[in-house]
Design an enzyme around this catalytic site. Structure first.
Site, PDB file in Angstrom:
ATOM      1  N   HIS A 140       0.669  -1.222  -0.017  1.00  0.00           N
ATOM      2  CA  HIS A 140       0.111   0.063   0.055  1.00  0.00           C
ATOM      3  C   HIS A 140       0.751   1.155   0.085  1.00  0.00           C
ATOM      4  O   HIS A 140       0.508   2.410  -0.410  1.00  0.00           O
ATOM      5  CB  HIS A 140      -1.053  -0.053   0.907  1.00  0.00           C
ATOM      6  CG  HIS A 140      -0.604   0.427   2.428  1.00  0.00           C
ATOM      7  ND1 HIS A 140      -0.322  -0.686   3.335  1.00  0.00           N
ATOM      8  CD2 HIS A 140      -0.523   1.518   3.014  1.00  0.00           C
ATOM      9  CE1 HIS A 140      -0.135  -0.052   4.784  1.00  0.00           C
ATOM     10  NE2 HIS A 140      -0.117   1.280   4.355  1.00  0.00           N
ATOM     11  N   ASP A 176       1.016  -7.700   2.408  1.00  0.00           N
ATOM     12  CA  ASP A 176       1.289  -6.221   2.050  1.00  0.00           C
ATOM     13  C   ASP A 176       2.587  -5.874   2.029  1.00  0.00           C
ATOM     14  O   ASP A 176       3.128  -5.097   3.010  1.00  0.00           O
ATOM     15  CB  ASP A 176       0.368  -5.510   3.260  1.00  0.00           C
ATOM     16  CG  ASP A 176       0.305  -3.833   2.651  1.00  0.00           C
ATOM     17  OD1 ASP A 176       0.896  -3.646   1.706  1.00  0.00           O
ATOM     18  OD2 ASP A 176      -0.807  -3.524   3.530  1.00  0.00           O
ATOM     19  N   SER A 209       3.944   2.126   8.540  1.00  0.00           N
ATOM     20  CA  SER A 209       3.814   1.169   7.588  1.00  0.00           C
ATOM     21  C   SER A 209       5.166   0.909   6.833  1.00  0.00           C
ATOM     22  O   SER A 209       5.753   1.992   6.363  1.00  0.00           O
ATOM     23  CB  SER A 209       2.488   1.740   6.474  1.00  0.00           C
ATOM     24  OG  SER A 209       1.291   1.266   6.899  1.00  0.00           O
TER      25      SER A 209
HETATM   26  N1  ARG Z   1      -5.140   0.437   7.774  1.00  0.00           N
HETATM   27  C1  ARG Z   1      -3.856   0.621   6.931  1.00  0.00           C
HETATM   28  C2  ARG Z   1      -3.192   1.867   7.073  1.00  0.00           C
HETATM   29  O1  ARG Z   1      -3.610   3.001   7.656  1.00  0.00           O
HETATM   30  C3  ARG Z   1      -3.751   0.075   5.740  1.00  0.00           C
HETATM   31  C4  ARG Z   1      -4.329   0.871   4.845  1.00  0.00           C
HETATM   32  C5  ARG Z   1      -4.207   0.158   3.175  1.00  0.00           C
HETATM   33  N2  ARG Z   1      -5.021  -0.792   3.058  1.00  0.00           N
HETATM   34  C6  ARG Z   1      -6.465  -0.605   2.841  1.00  0.00           C
HETATM   35  N3  ARG Z   1      -7.199  -1.781   2.665  1.00  0.00           N
HETATM   36  N4  ARG Z   1      -7.039   0.381   2.509  1.00  0.00           N
HETATM   37  O2  ARG Z   1      -2.287   2.589   6.262  1.00  0.00           O
HETATM   38  N1  ASP Z   2      -1.668   1.320   7.968  1.00  0.00           N
HETATM   39  C1  ASP Z   2      -0.843   2.454   8.556  1.00  0.00           C
HETATM   40  C2  ASP Z   2       0.254   3.174   7.646  1.00  0.00           C
HETATM   41  O1  ASP Z   2       0.343   3.196   6.523  1.00  0.00           O
HETATM   42  C3  ASP Z   2      -0.045   2.097   9.976  1.00  0.00           C
HETATM   43  C4  ASP Z   2      -0.981   2.161  11.127  1.00  0.00           C
HETATM   44  O2  ASP Z   2      -1.762   3.136  10.908  1.00  0.00           O
HETATM   45  O3  ASP Z   2      -0.997   1.464  11.965  1.00  0.00           O
HETATM   46  O4  ASP Z   2       1.198   3.922   8.153  1.00  0.00           O
END
Ligand code: ARG
Ligand code: ASP
Length: 729
Positions: free
Chosen positions: A102, A237, A661
């Site tokens: 991502h 990921d 991330s």
């Molecule tokens: N929750 C994670 C973060 O805040 C991963 C986001 C990317 N994945 C998604 N399905 N949108 O970045």
């Molecule tokens: N998914 C988040 C990021 O892209 C990480 C988190 O918020 O835990 O940095």
């Protein structure tokens, strides 16, 4: 900081001693309450003492200088900030870096076409020559981080307000001027702990970064939005890039003559995997936390600010979803936008639930009660008014922050046409502020940039979102009293008029509006019905809402800074870390499951069986490629399996946030065991209230990454570049 570390050490040992003195049996290893010890994002140049001791207690074999050293290679030399937002780490002596799928998503998407759809099918370079360049992409190394608080505060005794600011600014400039730099290095003095501490940070940007590998989205984004922020998780990921340097190993713009970067240090990868209780260290660039807010602020987030933001996004997502289900083209056009809006929508819901469930407000209230008592007892008169100032200021802040959120969510993030008017409003400002030449340049840039926007734009979807969100805004703030039904109808009618008559809904008419002299452009623009609404919004935002917001915010910042300082004085034995601010930090903990609900316990490791359990043929979130199914059937896991099972993800008590991330997860010896990418839903409140009983970060197991590269993609030349180790043997 150092002082409170010392006090904590003392209090830990006294506590243990107290329990055991009666019988005179003093345990060699102090019994520590693990839940008290975890959480925190620590500055890597200040780990000696408390952090080092805590880490070793948790099983680490690393010294503070193994992690951060400016004289010798250390772990920090393998960590980079990836393109300003995420983290990445070096995993070979040829500058190969690992980050999340991502985080690399934009780059992977930009190289994709219908014929070569790397998002759908993945991408694996065969050799250095087939790696793909990414103009504009940077990675940042941290050369050093020095605490310069004393220097910034020099000669400031007795100064206040503007005088104080001026002296501090002067000191900062002197510190920067006195730091010797290489030509490609950058330096800044950055405020930590809301302005109580300052660090001098020297960094180096590398700008030739090439795409090396990415799994298909069905692996990299497996579970997509449904599984996002959730455990159990089964996502691969990750993506791979490579840093290129000039012949002297220094940063350089892209050139065919550049060569793979030779790192000072790269991370060996452990094949031994993890089990409950194992030490984990996460090294990266956490973006923002607010761990020391008063109860009233948390109450406001849960009861006032989050509910509106959640409701706006929910309305917008429901409309997008409806259209995406009806039409395949819209599904592709809106997939990425949907994911972006859904990400924080879901996070805020989890955050509010977690804050409520953990009684964060009540806990903070009782801390504040004690704080106030001790302030009085100790005669700390400078701190007497902190909490009452918070009360007064947060009441003011709540109102304006709520309107401001509305504006940001409606105009900036959810209604695309209004976002466009905002960009055009900025163009109009360029003419007013900088003149015609700049205006024309800005205009041409916008015309080029917006071509991509229209490729993924559908005016019907947007019109419905406009009607719904404007209705919501109006229902909340308008003074006219009409029935709900008439208000809904009114905005549907208005939406129809605006979207039928505006020239901003398609690229050709937009280009025609933007053609010609500045005066002509502005005249046409100002006659456009969508621009009229947008401009009114923007004017209100910049002349009313934002100035009011910042006026209160500035006052709050002063009190918050003082409160953090006061807390450390009033409760010296508690531990304090400076809130995340996108600088390099470490956080550590243990591999551990958790109980999300009464009567329920989560295991800390997921494996490939779960992918097959979740498999929904043809589904955009849960499809599984034939290749992966075949590998599952033949159990061809190579040396990556654990007792016959292939691990996929695991969770731990590491305190992480957005920006972490792509951060490496290291074992007790500094080998890579995983890749951080998310947190569990029950614990997304960790940005305000880290609670080791339910806050968990989610990581991809390094062995799943190796399995995908090796067995799935057959990119064995990449595996050959890495150093695989067996530390537990
Ligand atoms: N929750 C994670 C973060 O805040 C991963 C986001 C990317 N994945 C998604 N399905 N949108 O970045
Ligand atoms: N998914 C988040 C990021 O892209 C990480 C988190 O918020 O835990 O940095």
């Amino acid at each position: 900081m150092k002082f409170s570390h010392y006090l904590l050490m003392l209090s830990i040992f006294t506590l243990t001693a107290c329990k055991t003195t009666q019988t005179a049996i003093v345990e060699v290893k102090p019994k520590l309450d693990i839940t008290q010890m975890q959480g925190g994002m620590w500055v890597p140049s200040e780990l000696e003492g408390m952090n080092e001791m805590e880490m070793q207690y948790l099983g680490s074999k690393l010294s503070a200088t193994d992690i951060y050293d400016t004289d010798n290679p250390s772990l920090k030399d393998a960590i980079v900030q990836f393109n300003g937002g995420c983290t990445a780490e070096i995993i070979s002596d040829k500058g190969l870096i690992l980050t999340n799928h991502h985080c690399g998503f934009g780059a992977i998407q930009s190289h994709s076409s219908v014929e070569n759809d790397y998002l759908a099918n993945g991408f694996w370079s065969k050799d250095l020559a087939s790696e793909l360049k990414n103009p504009g992409m940077v990675v940042t190394f941290i050369v050093s981080m020095d605490n310069v608080t004393d220097l910034v505060m020099a000669n400031t005794d007795g100064l206040k307000g503007g005088e104080l600011e001026k002296m501090m600014q002067k000191n900062r400039e002197t510190i920067i001027k006195n730091r010797q730099l290489d030509p490609f290095q950058e330096v800044k003095v950055k405020a930590f702990s809301k302005g109580n501490i300052f660090y001098l940070i020297v960094s180096e940007d590398y700008k030739d970064i090439r795409l090396v590998g990415a799994p298909p989205s069905s692996i990299g984004k497996f579970g997509a939005d449904t599984d996002n922020w959730m455990w159990p998780r089964h996502s691969g990921d990750f993506s791979l890039f490579r840093i290129y340097a000039d012949k002297n190993n220094n940063p350089a713009e892209y050139s065919e003559d550049n060569v793979p970067y030779k790192p000072k240090h790269f991370l060996p990868i452990s094949l031994d995997g993890v089990e409950t209780g194992d030490f984990t260290l996460v090294f990266g660039f956490p973006g923002r936390t607010d761990e020391y807010l008063p109860a009233i602020a948390i109450d406001q987030i849960v009861n006032k600010l989050n509910p509106d933001k959640i409701a706006i996004r929910e309305a917008s997502l429901a409309i997008m979803d409806k259209y995406m289900r009806q039409d395949d083209e819209i599904k592709i056009q809106y997939a990425s936008k949907f994911a972006r809006i859904a990400n924080y929508w879901k996070k805020w819901i989890g955050e509010s639930q977690g804050l409520t469930k953990s009684n964060a407000v009540e806990k903070k209230r009782s801390l504040e009660k004690e704080f106030q008592q001790l302030v009085t007892e100790k005669g700390l008169t400078d701190y007497t008014d902190i909490l009452s100032s918070f009360d007064a200021l947060y009441n003011e802040y709540g109102e304006v922050a709520q309107v401001r959120d509305y504006w940001i969510e409606v105009v900036y993030r959810n209604v695309e046409l209004l976002n466009l008017t905002f960009q055009l409003y900025q163009l109009e400002q360029t003419l007013a502020r900088k003149g015609k030449a700049d205006f024309l340049q800005h205009r041409d840039g916008l015309v080029t940039k917006l071509e991509g926007f229209y490729k993924n734009y559908n005016a019907d979807v947007d019109k419905e979102i406009f009607a719904k969100l404007m209705y919501m805004y109006d229902a909340k703030y308008a003074t006219t009293k009409i029935s709900e039904e008439s208000r809904v109808k009114q905005w549907q009618k208005r939406a129809h008029e605006v979207y039928t008559n505006s020239k901003l809904t398609n690229y050709d008419s937009l280009k025609s509006i933007l053609t010609g002299d500045a005066e002509v452009v502005l005249k046409e623009l100002n006659a456009d019905p969508a621009y009229k609404i947008g401009k009114e919004f923007s004017n209100k935002f910049f002349t009313e809402i934002n100035p009011k917001y910042y006026a209160v915010k500035e006052k709050l910042d002063v009190v918050q800074k003082k409160y953090i300082k006061a807390l450390q004085e009033v409760f010296p034995s508690k531990k304090y870390f400076p809130d995340a601010n996108s600088t390099l930090r470490i956080t550590y903990g243990q591999v551990k499951g958790y109980a999300p609900k009464d009567g329920m316990q989560y295991l800390p490791v997921s494996n490939i069986d779960g992918i097959i359990e979740k498999y929904v043929p043809g589904d955009y979130e849960f499809d599984v490629s034939q290749k992966l199914q075949d590998l599952y059937a033949s159990k061809e896991y190579g040396s990556y399996a654990d007792n016959g099972k292939l691990p996929v993800n695991f969770i731990g008590t590491n305190h992480t946030t957005g920006g972490n991330s792509g951060s490496p997860v290291l074992d007790a010896y500094g080998n890579l065991i995983g890749l951080n990418f998310d947190r569990v839903w029950e614990g997304t409140m960790s940005d305000y209230n880290y609670d080791a009983t339910i806050c968990r970060n989610i990581m991809v197991d390094a062995r799943y990454i190796l399995f995908i590269i090796d067995k799935y993609a057959g990119a064995t030349h990449l595996i050959d570049e890495m150093k695989l180790v067996h530390p537990k043997n």
